[in-house]
Design an enzyme around this catalytic site. Sequence first.
Site, mmCIF file in Angstrom:
data_model
loop_
_atom_site.group_PDB
_atom_site.id
_atom_site.type_symbol
_atom_site.label_atom_id
_atom_site.label_comp_id
_atom_site.label_asym_id
_atom_site.label_seq_id
_atom_site.Cartn_x
_atom_site.Cartn_y
_atom_site.Cartn_z
ATOM 1 N N TYR A 1 19.741 -6.530 -15.685
ATOM 2 C CA TYR A 1 20.992 -7.361 -16.242
ATOM 3 C C TYR A 1 21.210 -6.938 -17.571
ATOM 4 O O TYR A 1 22.422 -6.862 -17.908
ATOM 5 C CB TYR A 1 20.699 -8.859 -16.096
ATOM 6 C CG TYR A 1 21.692 -9.834 -16.682
ATOM 7 C CD1 TYR A 1 23.043 -10.079 -16.201
ATOM 8 C CD2 TYR A 1 21.552 -10.291 -18.089
ATOM 9 C CE1 TYR A 1 23.701 -10.878 -17.018
ATOM 10 C CE2 TYR A 1 22.231 -10.737 -18.752
ATOM 11 C CZ TYR A 1 23.392 -11.247 -18.091
ATOM 12 O OH TYR A 1 24.418 -12.037 -18.807
ATOM 13 N N TYR B 1 19.186 -6.238 -8.771
ATOM 14 C CA TYR B 1 18.621 -6.205 -10.188
ATOM 15 C C TYR B 1 17.743 -7.359 -10.605
ATOM 16 O O TYR B 1 18.187 -8.528 -9.937
ATOM 17 C CB TYR B 1 20.037 -6.296 -11.043
ATOM 18 C CG TYR B 1 20.638 -7.207 -11.111
ATOM 19 C CD1 TYR B 1 20.884 -8.163 -12.326
ATOM 20 C CD2 TYR B 1 21.665 -7.401 -10.162
ATOM 21 C CE1 TYR B 1 21.526 -9.224 -12.007
ATOM 22 C CE2 TYR B 1 22.568 -8.683 -9.935
ATOM 23 C CZ TYR B 1 22.636 -9.605 -11.137
ATOM 24 O OH TYR B 1 23.325 -10.539 -11.154
ATOM 25 N N CYS B 2 17.189 -7.512 -11.647
ATOM 26 C CA CYS B 2 16.329 -8.370 -12.298
ATOM 27 C C CYS B 2 16.940 -8.455 -14.013
ATOM 28 O O CYS B 2 17.946 -8.009 -14.216
ATOM 29 C CB CYS B 2 14.938 -8.403 -12.255
ATOM 30 S SG CYS B 2 14.230 -6.775 -12.685
ATOM 31 N N TRP B 3 15.964 -8.876 -14.800
ATOM 32 C CA TRP B 3 16.306 -9.067 -16.237
ATOM 33 C C TRP B 3 16.530 -7.590 -16.692
ATOM 34 O O TRP B 3 17.519 -7.304 -17.525
ATOM 35 C CB TRP B 3 15.444 -9.886 -16.944
ATOM 36 C CG TRP B 3 15.630 -9.556 -18.518
ATOM 37 C CD1 TRP B 3 14.709 -9.306 -19.297
ATOM 38 C CD2 TRP B 3 16.774 -10.242 -19.315
ATOM 39 N NE1 TRP B 3 15.287 -9.231 -20.599
ATOM 40 C CE2 TRP B 3 16.436 -10.001 -20.515
ATOM 41 C CE3 TRP B 3 17.780 -10.972 -18.747
ATOM 42 C CZ2 TRP B 3 17.441 -10.505 -21.387
ATOM 43 C CZ3 TRP B 3 18.684 -11.491 -19.721
ATOM 44 C CH2 TRP B 3 18.436 -11.220 -21.130
#
Length: 350
Positions: free
Chosen positions: A123, A94-96
């Site tokens: 996120y 996952y990223c932002w």
Amino acid sequence: MVLKFDSLPDLYAHEFDTVIDVRSPAEYAEDHLPGAISLPVLDDEERARVGTIYVQESPFLARKLGAALVFRNAANHIENSLSHHEGGWRPLVYCWRGGQRSGSFTWMLQQIGWRAQVVEGGYRTYRRLVNRYLYDDPLSHRLIALDGYTGTAKTELLTHLKERGVQVLDLEGLANHRGSLLGEMPGGQPSQKAFESALAAALCRLESARPVVVEAESSKIGSLILPPSLWTALRQAPRIQINASIQARSAYLVTAYDDVLSDQDRLRDRLSPLRFHRGHEVVDGWMTLIDAGDKRALTQALIEQHYDPAYAKAGRARKAEVIASIAVPALDAAGLSAAASQIEAILDQV
């Protein structure tokens, strides 16, 4: 390639081998999914640089530079941090917001043959699930609160109860703070978001059908705020009162707070602001005991002149039912073990 999670328990129940956070180190440090490892595809400086180019020059130039940096950093992670994984490894990335950073890294992992997937929404989705769980939904757990004056070893009692198989929620442990004026712990407190992440994860691990023992707290532990659903449940929770003499509590605090009591400058700094509440004469007396290095006399004075009056004042506003009172003559290992046995027996009846 993209996975959607509808609830926080669903997300925590994932069956992936590793959760990878590819956001920048600063983003990861503020908060992350519990257990996630940090493999940033852009470091803090690179992320700021790409963002500046995107706003001030051109989205195309920013994406071109970002792609080069992302793939370069991802290659380094694959060659080093991830080189030991076999072909059946299943990472969740996952990223932002589940966009280009996590998508690009996951694509590379998939080309190798690893069964990588992306968290839809990244996120931001995770934080929405945490907020819903802690702020919107009612708490499903049945809390039993350990109450008592400062120095009755309530936090240590939680450890004894946990060793006996009792479900406990250690809020002070999660907050890295002992919950009092002198409660600071080495390393400082986590961010509010990180505290909520750890709290939500701890609650999701507990069975709602069994009682959960928690220490009675105020709405704040150090600088951290208890989420509304938990605070409401804690205020209403039936209480088990722990009673011990001032002498026993003072002896316990000398040991439990030795780090603070041994730092005279820190003590003076923390206690001096209480002149407004307790008066100059009282605080001057504490300062004299600090200068003399008399830890036992100081803890007893703080109990009698500050902690107990504050507890009694707060107690007048408490409405929760006290279902049992336990007297603990000595707050040593044997005394706390005996108290834990009594608490366990009480829990069997509720």
